[in-house]
Design an enzyme around this catalytic site. Sequence first.
Site, PDB file in Angstrom:
ATOM      1  N   CYS A  75      43.907  46.694  37.213  1.00 40.64           N
ATOM      2  CA  CYS A  75      43.668  47.901  38.034  1.00 40.64           C
ATOM      3  C   CYS A  75      44.710  48.058  39.133  1.00 40.64           C
ATOM      4  O   CYS A  75      44.386  48.467  40.255  1.00 40.64           O
ATOM      5  CB  CYS A  75      42.264  47.915  38.634  1.00 40.64           C
ATOM      6  SG  CYS A  75      40.992  48.023  37.395  1.00 40.64           S
ATOM      7  N   LYS A 125      31.132  40.622  43.525  1.00 41.58           N
ATOM      8  CA  LYS A 125      32.249  39.691  43.680  1.00 41.58           C
ATOM      9  C   LYS A 125      31.907  38.578  44.669  1.00 41.58           C
ATOM     10  O   LYS A 125      32.755  37.777  45.043  1.00 41.58           O
ATOM     11  CB  LYS A 125      33.509  40.438  44.146  1.00 41.58           C
ATOM     12  CG  LYS A 125      34.096  41.350  43.071  1.00 41.58           C
ATOM     13  CD  LYS A 125      35.490  41.798  43.446  1.00 41.58           C
ATOM     14  CE  LYS A 125      35.933  43.078  42.768  1.00 41.58           C
ATOM     15  NZ  LYS A 125      36.245  42.942  41.356  1.00 41.58           N
ATOM     16  N   HIS A 153      44.402  48.106  44.838  1.00 37.99           N
ATOM     17  CA  HIS A 153      43.654  48.279  43.594  1.00 37.99           C
ATOM     18  C   HIS A 153      43.540  49.795  43.386  1.00 37.99           C
ATOM     19  O   HIS A 153      43.534  50.548  44.364  1.00 37.99           O
ATOM     20  CB  HIS A 153      42.272  47.651  43.822  1.00 37.99           C
ATOM     21  CG  HIS A 153      41.372  47.588  42.646  1.00 37.99           C
ATOM     22  ND1 HIS A 153      40.708  48.679  42.169  1.00 37.99           N
ATOM     23  CD2 HIS A 153      40.995  46.539  41.863  1.00 37.99           C
ATOM     24  CE1 HIS A 153      39.955  48.318  41.134  1.00 37.99           C
ATOM     25  NE2 HIS A 153      40.117  47.021  40.921  1.00 37.99           N
TER      26      HIS A 153
END
Lengths: 407, 124
Positions: free
Chosen positions: A364, A225, A122
């Site tokens: 991303c 998350k 990422h």
Amino acid sequence: MRMNNKIAKKLKKDFPIFKNNKNLIYLDNAATSQRPKQVIKAIIDFYEKDNANVERGFYTLAERAMIKYNNAREIIASFINSSPEEIIFTKNTTESLNLLSYTLSSVISKEKDEIVLTEMEHHSNLVPWQQFAKKNKMKLKIIKIKEDFTLDMKDAEQKITNKTAILSFTSVSNVLGTINPIKKLVELGKSHGAITIVDAAQSISSIKTDVKKLDCDFLAFSSHKMLGPTGMGILYGKKEILEKMPPFNFGGGMIKKVKWGSAEWTELPEKFEAGTQNIAGAIGLGEAIRYLEKIGLKNIADLERNLTTYALKKLREIPEMNIYNPGSEKSTGIISFNLGKIHPHDVSSLLNEKGIAVRAGHCCAMPLMKKLGIPQGVTRISFSIFNTFEEIDKLTDALKKIRNKLE
Amino acid sequence: MEKLNYKDIYPKHVIELYKNPSNFGSLENSNFEATEHNSICGDEITVQIIVKDRKIINAKFSGSGCILSTVVASLLIEKIKGMKIKDIKNLDKDDIKKLFGARINSTRIKCALLPLEAIKKALK
């Protein structure tokens, strides 16, 4: 399948978002999860009953706030089998990794001048190291992925050498869903004397993490998350390394003694936690962990794997479907795909017409998209404990209709 | 706060124009040309324009894009034909919204503005 649905439907009742958005099919859990009422209640309770600053007041309320706050840190520490002083509060995984990129140069040996990452990173585990490498005149090396979307371990063995100062990698790709051989990579890094860092943002809520067994030096993850609130992140670090590192931010709460011209730092973990912290965020994350552990991480992984197996089968039935996933045995509940030449942003906007929320774009991970030859990115679905097989049917039906409409 | 609803976002004529875009292709004798990217969505659009006496005679666009950028490019090129360069420089976001007709999600306004940016870049 029936069992899965029964559990999902029961758990769904814990998430107020679905009461307020009746037809919502939420398939963007890898971007941010939804929060169960237990987590929301813990945060409200704190603000309504116990709110005070911590480590600063000597009154009853401050003591109650402090107890809850410390308790949260203990829950988080025991969740990954570390000690509380090795748990540093940040605002998210990105900040945890940035903290390292700003403070690690003082603990790496001079003769090591390479940083090793993977093609799956990422941006949050790429850009900080890119900048670190520039500033410290070091070289960035990237471990390749194979055609089956898993990590090329032969390439890893070649790229990780005695010159490797830092090995930082994601435990699970946020695009491909691929579960990396975390333990093997850490061992490989350690055998060459590298500092090992695991970005656990995508694995923390479904794969049991034990930092003692893993023996990694650092591990980063985000609360949002894993059913917890936003604005709260964790950096785990080994005590002996954290003690050698300089602070990241300066100010209140991180000092032992201050004179006009100098200051001394306090002990771990507060040395890295300048200013008033996200107290409610920590308490909310503690509650989220309690909730996850009550269901059991193994059960969560099983629920998500069953959904992934089913979704892969159904998606493959759609013509012109390109799927970027190594198979449900090697991935978590993340599936990225492209429907012919239809732009992912269009797929996402058209799925929204049916109340289906998915991620679309580069997720991303621009260099990975370029490598895969898809600069427009992907459409990504990602599951959580409340998703059902019927929702996958609705998704694939909608995708078929979109294809008929636009092709 | 805007209420979320799950109605059709694109009217039929928009979908039709996306499938068969007008003003798509290239011009051999163009005297102005530019390519513009949107790195966020990977869209890329090239415009070729024929200008005579500071006026647009003809224009075409090519490249790959989403429904929004493709349809806006088709409609915008139709609009600028016959326009003076100085008037094109005054076109803005509101003109694009009006031209598209249907609602543009605020998260995707950049896609809709890409053709205008490419045209302005070409005429600089």
